[in-house]
Design a protein around this motif. Structure first.
Motif, PDB file in Angstrom:
ATOM      1  N   GLU A  72       0.845  -1.204   0.000  1.00 45.72           N
ATOM      2  CA  GLU A  72       0.000   0.000   0.000  1.00 45.72           C
ATOM      3  C   GLU A  72       0.875   1.247   0.000  1.00 45.72           C
ATOM      4  O   GLU A  72       1.751   1.407   0.842  1.00 45.72           O
ATOM      5  CB  GLU A  72      -0.912   0.010   1.233  1.00 45.72           C
ATOM      6  N   LYS A  73       0.649   2.138  -0.984  1.00 45.08           N
ATOM      7  CA  LYS A  73       1.468   3.347  -1.127  1.00 45.08           C
ATOM      8  C   LYS A  73       0.670   4.640  -0.993  1.00 45.08           C
ATOM      9  O   LYS A  73       1.249   5.723  -0.984  1.00 45.08           O
ATOM     10  CB  LYS A  73       2.161   3.360  -2.506  1.00 45.08           C
ATOM     11  N   ARG A  74      -0.658   4.558  -0.906  1.00 46.08           N
ATOM     12  CA  ARG A  74      -1.479   5.762  -0.836  1.00 46.08           C
ATOM     13  C   ARG A  74      -1.341   6.454   0.528  1.00 46.08           C
ATOM     14  O   ARG A  74      -0.998   5.816   1.524  1.00 46.08           O
ATOM     15  CB  ARG A  74      -2.956   5.420  -1.057  1.00 46.08           C
ATOM     16  N   ALA A  75      -1.654   7.743   0.544  1.00 43.98           N
ATOM     17  CA  ALA A  75      -1.704   8.484   1.806  1.00 43.98           C
ATOM     18  C   ALA A  75      -2.935   8.042   2.576  1.00 43.98           C
ATOM     19  O   ALA A  75      -3.994   7.784   1.991  1.00 43.98           O
ATOM     20  CB  ALA A  75      -1.753   9.981   1.534  1.00 43.98           C
ATOM     21  N   GLY A  76      -2.803   7.918   3.879  1.00 44.61           N
ATOM     22  CA  GLY A  76      -3.938   7.526   4.701  1.00 44.61           C
ATOM     23  C   GLY A  76      -3.510   7.105   6.090  1.00 44.61           C
ATOM     24  O   GLY A  76      -2.381   7.361   6.514  1.00 44.61           O
ATOM     25  N   TYR A  78      -3.672   3.865   9.081  1.00 39.54           N
ATOM     26  CA  TYR A  78      -3.831   2.445   9.385  1.00 39.54           C
ATOM     27  C   TYR A  78      -4.486   2.328  10.757  1.00 39.54           C
ATOM     28  O   TYR A  78      -3.996   2.877  11.735  1.00 39.54           O
ATOM     29  CB  TYR A  78      -2.482   1.734   9.372  1.00 39.54           C
ATOM     30  N   SER A  90       0.404   6.837   6.927  1.00 35.55           N
ATOM     31  CA  SER A  90       1.201   6.364   5.795  1.00 35.55           C
ATOM     32  C   SER A  90       2.596   6.982   5.791  1.00 35.55           C
ATOM     33  O   SER A  90       3.541   6.374   5.282  1.00 35.55           O
ATOM     34  CB  SER A  90       0.481   6.657   4.475  1.00 35.55           C
ATOM     35  N   ASP A  91       2.763   8.175   6.375  1.00 33.76           N
ATOM     36  CA  ASP A  91       4.084   8.805   6.458  1.00 33.76           C
ATOM     37  C   ASP A  91       5.045   8.019   7.351  1.00 33.76           C
ATOM     38  O   ASP A  91       6.260   8.185   7.246  1.00 33.76           O
ATOM     39  CB  ASP A  91       3.969  10.235   7.009  1.00 33.76           C
ATOM     40  N   GLU A 160      -7.356   3.229   5.817  1.00 35.76           N
ATOM     41  CA  GLU A 160      -8.317   4.242   5.405  1.00 35.76           C
ATOM     42  C   GLU A 160      -7.597   5.287   4.576  1.00 35.76           C
ATOM     43  O   GLU A 160      -6.777   6.040   5.122  1.00 35.76           O
ATOM     44  CB  GLU A 160      -8.957   4.881   6.636  1.00 35.76           C
ATOM     45  N   PRO A 161      -7.844   5.341   3.259  1.00 32.72           N
ATOM     46  CA  PRO A 161      -7.177   6.341   2.411  1.00 32.72           C
ATOM     47  C   PRO A 161      -7.539   7.760   2.844  1.00 32.72           C
ATOM     48  O   PRO A 161      -8.640   8.004   3.342  1.00 32.72           O
ATOM     49  CB  PRO A 161      -7.726   6.051   1.015  1.00 32.72           C
TER      50      PRO A 161
END
Length: 164
Positions: A72-76, A78, A90-91, A160-161
């Motif tokens: 998973e590479k999208r911003a969001g 966990y 995600s960062d 969760e994006p």
């Protein structure tokens, strides 16, 4: 020290109960409490898939390279798959090459830890501060700035994006 005495001592440490981290979170200078979620075994079995139950409630592990969240590479954000508590952004994620989603840190007050001697040498296991669900282990071989690798079972997470 005799080997049997040493191993019996290790077994005693493994029996130490889980001690959760503080459940107070600070937001904008005010302190909020994380409400605990306590369900019966039957309620957890209804709420989770069989594999999620094995990991979150029985401290199991999924096979490496099986979780779609590993790539998973999208911003969001966990969240805990057991109770939806936000755990990581995600960062905080990085590619550890281990086959499990890995993070160099976590959101404040998200986890409690305990020592795990299941593989004979001590490891630090971590659990959700709200529901006590097992997520994985933390190691000291991660990237800067922390040097930590919070190695998480993908089935213990819900992604969760970010909006927009």
């Amino acid at each position: 020290m005799k080997r049997r005495t040493f191993l019996n001592g290790l077994a005693g440490f493994a029996a130490v109960p889980f001690l959760p981290a503080a459940h107070a979170a600070t937001e904008g200078g005010t302190t909020t409490m994380i409400d605990k979620l306590e369900l019966s075994d039957d309620e957890w079995k209804k709420r989770l898939t069989a594999d999620q139950y094995r990991i979150l409630r029985r401290e199991g592990t999924e096979a490496p390279f099986t979780s779609p969240l590993n790539d998973e590479k999208r911003a969001g954000t966990y969240h805990c798959a057991g109770c939806d508590l936000p755990l990581f952004t995600s960062d905080m994620k990085f590619d550890s090459g281990t086959g499990w989603p890995s993070f160099y840190t976590h959101l404040p007050d998200a986890f409690g830890t305990k020592r795990d001697f299941k593989l004979l040498w001590p490891r630090t296991e971590y659990h959700c501060a709200r529901c006590g669900g097992h997520h994985g282990h933390v190691f000291n071989d991660g990237p800067p700035p922390t040097g930590e690798r919070w190695c998480n079972n993908g089935l213990a997470l819900r992604f969760e994006p970010a909006a927009g």
